[in-house]
Scaffold this motif. Sequence first.
Motif, PDB file in Angstrom:
ATOM      1  N   SER A  48      18.246   4.122   3.701  1.00 13.31           N
ATOM      2  CA  SER A  48      17.034   4.734   3.153  1.00 13.31           C
ATOM      3  C   SER A  48      16.558   5.985   3.878  1.00 13.31           C
ATOM      4  N   LYS A  49      16.606   5.979   5.197  1.00 17.18           N
ATOM      5  CA  LYS A  49      15.945   7.066   5.931  1.00 17.18           C
ATOM      6  C   LYS A  49      16.911   8.139   6.381  1.00 17.18           C
ATOM      7  N   TRP A  50      17.979   7.770   7.070  1.00 12.40           N
ATOM      8  CA  TRP A  50      18.862   8.811   7.619  1.00 12.40           C
ATOM      9  C   TRP A  50      19.799   9.374   6.577  1.00 12.40           C
ATOM     10  N   PHE A  64       9.319  10.287  10.469  1.00  7.89           N
ATOM     11  CA  PHE A  64       8.527  11.394   9.902  1.00  7.89           C
ATOM     12  C   PHE A  64       7.068  11.003   9.756  1.00  7.89           C
ATOM     13  N   TYR A  65       6.550  10.395  10.813  1.00  5.58           N
ATOM     14  CA  TYR A  65       5.162   9.926  10.783  1.00  5.58           C
ATOM     15  C   TYR A  65       4.359  10.451  11.967  1.00  5.58           C
ATOM     16  N   LEU A  66       3.045  10.595  11.707  1.00  8.50           N
ATOM     17  CA  LEU A  66       2.082  10.846  12.788  1.00  8.50           C
ATOM     18  C   LEU A  66       0.975   9.819  12.608  1.00  8.50           C
ATOM     19  N   SER A 119      16.629  -3.123   3.350  1.00 12.61           N
ATOM     20  CA  SER A 119      16.405  -3.976   4.525  1.00 12.61           C
ATOM     21  C   SER A 119      15.110  -4.771   4.356  1.00 12.61           C
ATOM     22  N   LYS A 120      14.219  -4.282   3.509  1.00 13.88           N
ATOM     23  CA  LYS A 120      12.954  -4.985   3.263  1.00 13.88           C
ATOM     24  C   LYS A 120      13.233  -6.395   2.717  1.00 13.88           C
ATOM     25  N   GLU A 121      14.157  -6.474   1.775  1.00 21.25           N
ATOM     26  CA  GLU A 121      14.525  -7.762   1.186  1.00 21.25           C
ATOM     27  C   GLU A 121      15.168  -8.660   2.251  1.00 21.25           C
ATOM     28  N   ILE A 133      15.636   1.139  11.273  1.00 18.04           N
ATOM     29  CA  ILE A 133      15.854   1.921  10.050  1.00 18.04           C
ATOM     30  C   ILE A 133      15.684   3.438  10.301  1.00 18.04           C
ATOM     31  N   TYR A 134      14.897   3.786  11.347  1.00 20.74           N
ATOM     32  CA  TYR A 134      14.719   5.210  11.694  1.00 20.74           C
ATOM     33  C   TYR A 134      15.566   5.627  12.910  1.00 20.74           C
ATOM     34  N   GLY A 135      16.444   4.714  13.357  1.00 19.98           N
ATOM     35  CA  GLY A 135      17.229   4.983  14.575  1.00 19.98           C
ATOM     36  C   GLY A 135      18.003   6.291  14.502  1.00 19.98           C
ATOM     37  N   ALA A 187       9.119   4.303  15.440  1.00 20.38           N
ATOM     38  CA  ALA A 187       8.239   3.390  14.723  1.00 20.38           C
ATOM     39  C   ALA A 187       7.569   3.985  13.501  1.00 20.38           C
ATOM     40  N   ASN A 188       7.404   3.150  12.542  1.00 20.36           N
ATOM     41  CA  ASN A 188       6.507   3.388  11.427  1.00 20.36           C
ATOM     42  C   ASN A 188       5.282   2.548  11.751  1.00 20.36           C
ATOM     43  N   PRO A 189       4.091   3.053  11.951  1.00 20.39           N
ATOM     44  CA  PRO A 189       3.573   4.349  11.522  1.00 20.39           C
ATOM     45  C   PRO A 189       3.440   5.436  12.588  1.00 20.39           C
ATOM     46  N   THR A 220       0.808  -1.225   0.000  1.00 18.57           N
ATOM     47  CA  THR A 220       0.000   0.000   0.000  1.00 18.57           C
ATOM     48  C   THR A 220       0.837   1.270   0.000  1.00 18.57           C
ATOM     49  N   THR A 221       2.042   1.202   0.582  1.00 17.06           N
ATOM     50  CA  THR A 221       2.888   2.403   0.609  1.00 17.06           C
ATOM     51  C   THR A 221       3.260   2.815  -0.818  1.00 17.06           C
ATOM     52  N   LEU A 222       3.500   1.792  -1.658  1.00 15.82           N
ATOM     53  CA  LEU A 222       3.912   2.079  -3.033  1.00 15.82           C
ATOM     54  C   LEU A 222       2.703   2.380  -3.904  1.00 15.82           C
ATOM     55  N   LEU A 279       1.301  12.752   1.366  1.00 13.05           N
ATOM     56  CA  LEU A 279       1.634  12.333   2.730  1.00 13.05           C
ATOM     57  C   LEU A 279       1.431  10.818   2.866  1.00 13.05           C
ATOM     58  N   GLY A 280       1.524  10.132   1.726  1.00  9.07           N
ATOM     59  CA  GLY A 280       1.284   8.687   1.701  1.00  9.07           C
ATOM     60  C   GLY A 280       2.562   7.887   1.862  1.00  9.07           C
ATOM     61  N   LEU A 281       3.389   7.873   0.842  1.00  8.29           N
ATOM     62  CA  LEU A 281       4.645   7.113   0.899  1.00  8.29           C
ATOM     63  C   LEU A 281       5.601   7.752   1.901  1.00  8.29           C
ATOM     64  N   GLY A 282       6.231   6.905   2.719  1.00 10.46           N
ATOM     65  CA  GLY A 282       7.167   7.439   3.707  1.00 10.46           C
ATOM     66  C   GLY A 282       8.589   7.407   3.199  1.00 10.46           C
ATOM     67  N   GLN A 283       8.996   8.478   2.542  1.00 11.65           N
ATOM     68  CA  GLN A 283      10.401   8.522   2.133  1.00 11.65           C
ATOM     69  C   GLN A 283      11.028   9.837   2.546  1.00 11.65           C
ATOM     70  N   VAL A 293      -5.117   7.095  11.042  1.00 12.25           N
ATOM     71  CA  VAL A 293      -4.473   7.231   9.723  1.00 12.25           C
ATOM     72  C   VAL A 293      -2.987   7.509   9.922  1.00 12.25           C
ATOM     73  N   ARG A 294      -2.207   7.130   8.931  1.00 10.18           N
ATOM     74  CA  ARG A 294      -0.779   7.473   8.990  1.00 10.18           C
ATOM     75  C   ARG A 294      -0.499   8.633   8.063  1.00 10.18           C
ATOM     76  N   ILE A 295       0.113   9.639   8.675  1.00 11.91           N
ATOM     77  CA  ILE A 295       0.518  10.810   7.906  1.00 11.91           C
ATOM     78  C   ILE A 295       2.039  10.807   7.815  1.00 11.91           C
ATOM     79  N   SER A 336       1.862  -2.100  12.913  1.00 11.23           N
ATOM     80  CA  SER A 336       3.222  -2.344  12.430  1.00 11.23           C
ATOM     81  C   SER A 336       3.296  -1.938  10.964  1.00 11.23           C
ATOM     82  N   TRP A 337       4.510  -1.736  10.523  1.00  9.35           N
ATOM     83  CA  TRP A 337       4.766  -1.382   9.110  1.00  9.35           C
ATOM     84  C   TRP A 337       4.071  -2.371   8.179  1.00  9.35           C
ATOM     85  N   VAL A 338       3.619  -1.864   7.050  1.00  3.50           N
ATOM     86  CA  VAL A 338       2.735  -2.601   6.143  1.00  3.50           C
ATOM     87  C   VAL A 338       3.297  -3.906   5.570  1.00  3.50           C
TER      88      VAL A 338
HETATM   89  N1  GLU Z   1       8.736   2.354   4.249  1.00  4.23           N
HETATM   90  C1  GLU Z   1       8.080   3.381   3.513  1.00  4.23           C
HETATM   91  C2  GLU Z   1       6.673   3.574   4.038  1.00  4.23           C
HETATM   92  O1  GLU Z   1       6.270   2.968   4.977  1.00  4.23           O
HETATM   93  C3  GLU Z   1       8.008   3.168   2.031  1.00  4.23           C
HETATM   94  C4  GLU Z   1       8.900   2.210   1.368  1.00  4.23           C
HETATM   95  C5  GLU Z   1       8.386   0.816   1.411  1.00  4.23           C
HETATM   96  O2  GLU Z   1       7.300   0.565   1.947  1.00  4.23           O
HETATM   97  O3  GLU Z   1       9.131  -0.035   0.907  1.00  4.23           O
HETATM   98  O4  GLU Z   1       5.924   4.334   3.473  1.00  4.23           O
END
Ligand code: GLU
Length: 436
Positions: free
Chosen positions: A240-242, A331-333, A107-109, A212-214, A181-183, A24-26, A45-49, A382-384, A128-130
Amino acid sequence: MGRFHKNNFQVNLNLNIRGLEQSTTLLINEKSRELQKKGKKIYKLGLGQSPFPVPEIVVESLRQNAHQKDYLPVRGLPQLREAVAEYNWREHKIKSNPDDILIGPGSKELIFLLQLVYYGDLIIPTPSWVSYSPQARIIGRNVQWVQTGYGDNWRLNPERLDLICRTDPSKPRIVIINYPANPTGYTYPLERLKELAKAARKYNVILISDEIYGMIHHTGQHVSIARFYPEGTIVSSGLSKWCGAGGWRLGTFSFPENLRWLLDAMATVASETFTATSAPIQYAAVTAFKMGNEMNEYLYFTRKILREIAKYLVHKLKEMNIDLQLPQGAFYLFPNFEFYREKLQKTGIYTSNELCNTILSKLNIAMLPGSDFGRPPEELTVRIAYVDFDGKKALESSKKYGHNGTNGTMNGTFIRENCQPLVKAFDLLGNWLADL
Ligand code: GLU
Ligand code: PMP
């Protein structure tokens, strides 16, 4: 031709994949792009990059290494594995040996590969993250979601973890915690990390600490749980993040020595699938992990900007009667629109998904429903991702304020001058809610 045929082909997908959609993020990003192509102004405000550019010193290093063309060792470039081990010690006081570092294309892979090679249930807090849960589903593992609460900033409770593990103490399990944490942007206090480490040790769970957000903890105070449960923790991180380099696709796993067998198994699968991570990117990553003044400066100001935006937006949400604790990183709320439930229902909105769809179609603001993160559909969370602004410009402007506010404090004026799309999106949201 039957309904399971498309042209001449039998539609015969693997059972675990049937019905699964793109992450869903993509997907939200693609949807936003489609709308932009049609001429709409979309607040993304959808994809978290990361909104920030890759630091120039790292980009220059990539330029210098564009000629690197050979396949690299499966586990990663030796200099990079060394740089990551040194970074682990210097920044996080985690002892690791370069031989216990694995580099991957994101790190996703690596999280996916670990779930593939280790046979065990996956335990994750909700939200938790999607991607954790779909990965488990693709592989065919059981997922156990652990309830958390708004009042506890949606964090995993060690007693709940214990309760789950107690039902069958010797069952193999992977637990993933992710902080900041994401989200939600929240992190774990030290005491909680110690308690979680104790519960994890009691049942010998494999703990993936997704950090990843440390490095974008807003005040630079991230502490790794690997300090308290070193023997069972794999620290997941990457550029990816820092380092603003999501599209570069570079992730790292840091293992304790006694889990080398897991690293070996992952390397075997890596060798039969992606072979090795992109060579130029790995060479450039050495520069990033070595840090130095330019990187430290970059981190100082990017953290500060993210913190100030969080303060501004949390305040704006409070004005809309949406109460939210200030996040500590990323960078999430993760606000809850419960206050508006009755009014929303009158307009036909009953779920977080319907809420996000309406906000996208009416206000052109893209965000993600709490249900994508494992929350109940009818909960109005919702995640912003507060990343829609010109990170390069904001970074330049922030430097004028100097360190520790020597040249004045960064505040709402800074946000209004540098993060207009965010300001505008929140104004639109506030007006819409007020008019419901
Ligand atoms: N981690 C980011 C997010 O939660 C996007 C990249 C991804 O999901 O691979 O929006
Ligand atoms: N974990 C979390 C919590 C994330 O938000 C993301 C998204 N980038 C990842 C892991 C994966 O990051 P990457 O594959 O870019 O290293």
